[in-house]
Design an enzyme around this catalytic site. Sequence first.
Site, PDB file in Angstrom:
ATOM      1  N   LYS A  96      31.029  76.922  31.804  1.00  0.00           N
ATOM      2  CA  LYS A  96      30.021  76.116  32.509  1.00  0.00           C
ATOM      3  C   LYS A  96      30.177  74.654  32.097  1.00  0.00           C
ATOM      4  CE  LYS A  96      25.631  76.481  31.568  1.00  0.00           C
ATOM      5  NZ  LYS A  96      24.281  76.895  31.315  1.00  0.00           N
ATOM      6  N   ASP A 113      35.646  81.331  28.450  1.00  0.00           N
ATOM      7  CA  ASP A 113      34.558  80.346  28.387  1.00  0.00           C
ATOM      8  C   ASP A 113      34.934  79.147  27.523  1.00  0.00           C
ATOM      9  OD1 ASP A 113      32.824  81.758  29.914  1.00  0.00           O
ATOM     10  OD2 ASP A 113      31.703  82.625  28.238  1.00  0.00           O
ATOM     11  N   MET A 158      21.786  77.111  20.415  1.00  0.00           N
ATOM     12  CA  MET A 158      21.533  76.233  21.555  1.00  0.00           C
ATOM     13  C   MET A 158      20.423  75.225  21.243  1.00  0.00           C
ATOM     14  SD  MET A 158      21.984  78.982  24.612  1.00  0.00           S
ATOM     15  CE  MET A 158      20.985  80.229  23.872  1.00  0.00           C
TER      16      MET A 158
HETATM   17  C1  SAM Z   1      25.281  80.461  24.731  1.00  0.00           C
HETATM   18  S1  SAM Z   1      25.211  80.663  23.011  1.00  0.00           S
HETATM   19  C2  SAM Z   1      26.465  81.877  22.817  1.00  0.00           C
HETATM   20  C3  SAM Z   1      26.493  82.510  21.453  1.00  0.00           C
HETATM   21  C4  SAM Z   1      27.689  83.424  21.234  1.00  0.00           C
HETATM   22  N1  SAM Z   1      27.666  84.545  22.133  1.00  0.00           N
HETATM   23  C5  SAM Z   1      27.742  83.924  19.800  1.00  0.00           C
HETATM   24  O1  SAM Z   1      27.596  85.127  19.542  1.00  0.00           O
HETATM   25  O2  SAM Z   1      27.985  83.088  18.911  1.00  0.00           O
HETATM   26  C6  SAM Z   1      25.971  79.159  22.485  1.00  0.00           C
HETATM   27  C7  SAM Z   1      25.432  78.635  21.158  1.00  0.00           C
HETATM   28  O3  SAM Z   1      26.014  79.346  20.069  1.00  0.00           O
HETATM   29  C8  SAM Z   1      26.125  78.490  18.954  1.00  0.00           C
HETATM   30  N2  SAM Z   1      27.541  78.444  18.542  1.00  0.00           N
HETATM   31  C9  SAM Z   1      28.580  79.052  19.138  1.00  0.00           C
HETATM   32  N3  SAM Z   1      29.731  78.844  18.454  1.00  0.00           N
HETATM   33  C10 SAM Z   1      29.389  78.081  17.377  1.00  0.00           C
HETATM   34  C11 SAM Z   1      30.110  77.518  16.272  1.00  0.00           C
HETATM   35  N4  SAM Z   1      31.429  77.719  16.136  1.00  0.00           N
HETATM   36  N5  SAM Z   1      29.432  76.792  15.358  1.00  0.00           N
HETATM   37  C12 SAM Z   1      28.092  76.589  15.468  1.00  0.00           C
HETATM   38  N6  SAM Z   1      27.350  77.086  16.489  1.00  0.00           N
HETATM   39  C13 SAM Z   1      27.991  77.821  17.428  1.00  0.00           C
HETATM   40  C14 SAM Z   1      25.618  77.119  19.365  1.00  0.00           C
HETATM   41  O4  SAM Z   1      24.268  77.049  18.989  1.00  0.00           O
HETATM   42  C15 SAM Z   1      25.773  77.190  20.866  1.00  0.00           C
HETATM   43  O5  SAM Z   1      24.869  76.306  21.508  1.00  0.00           O
END
Ligand code: SAM
Length: 239
Positions: A59, A35, A167
């Site tokens: 996506k 992803d 998100m």
């Molecule tokens: C679809 S969700 C997936 C979350 C993922 N499965 C997790 O456990 O972190 C995606 C959201 O995770 C958050 N996110 C993911 N990686 C991040 C990072 N390195 N720093 C800040 N927010 C992050 C953001 O809010 C992003 O919009």
Amino acid sequence: MVGKVYIVGAGPGNFELLTIKAYRLIREADVILYDRLVGEEIEDFLRSLKGKEIVYVGKERGERGEKRQQEINRLMKRYADEGKTIVRLKGGDPGVFGRLMEEMEFLHRHSIPFEVVPGVSSVNGAPACSNISLTHPEKSFGFLVVSGRDSGRIKDLWKEGTLVILMGGCTAREVALNLMRSGVGPETDVAVIERGSFEDQRITFSTVKDLAGRENDFMSPALIVVGGVVGLSKKFHDF
Ligand SMILES: C[S@@+](CC[C@H](N)C(=O)[O-])C[C@H]1O[C@@H](n2cnc3c(N)ncnc32)[C@H](O)[C@@H]1O
């Protein structure tokens, strides 16, 4: 012989936050389906591996999730039918807003063996990399994780704990307005963590009220931490 799918969490983006198991499985797999959220460092590592099929299945902005998911399912089945070992690599932990259930349902329906391998979620990974403790004996009895879209529904769930909003980075202003409508005090401390754990990680401290008055100009991915623990952590940031 049918192959096997490992649904693996890649962590929040920093290469060293990959688990040892994720690292081993990536090296052993025939195919990696990854992803966008895995981040550039891990993507570079994947691209450096020889003799594997490395397939980007992230996506694109504005793309419908359903269509992309069908394509991912089709690829998992195709490679499994060829007897291959597949790593389905997801950002953070697969069980946090990661469509884990849908992928397990699909694999189960098609009798494809699978295993889920946890990863460091951005939920706790990004705050930890920003010196924020999600719980605290006096300031936070627990934490709640919601998506930006549902930030207006927290009224009955969130009381004096920490709130972690995923998100919601590109709608931070609207999220802050929702929080105030849900009864979160305007002076409550907020941190927006952009690209948590990456080298260019950035953290912006403010209050709910101030966030509601700002532009939505945060880098992606970003998450929002709300609550008293944020205020406690500011001094570590300055330090
Ligand atoms: C679809 S969700 C997936 C979350 C993922 N499965 C997790 O456990 O972190 C995606 C959201 O995770 C958050 N996110 C993911 N990686 C991040 C990072 N390195 N720093 C800040 N927010 C992050 C953001 O809010 C992003 O919009």
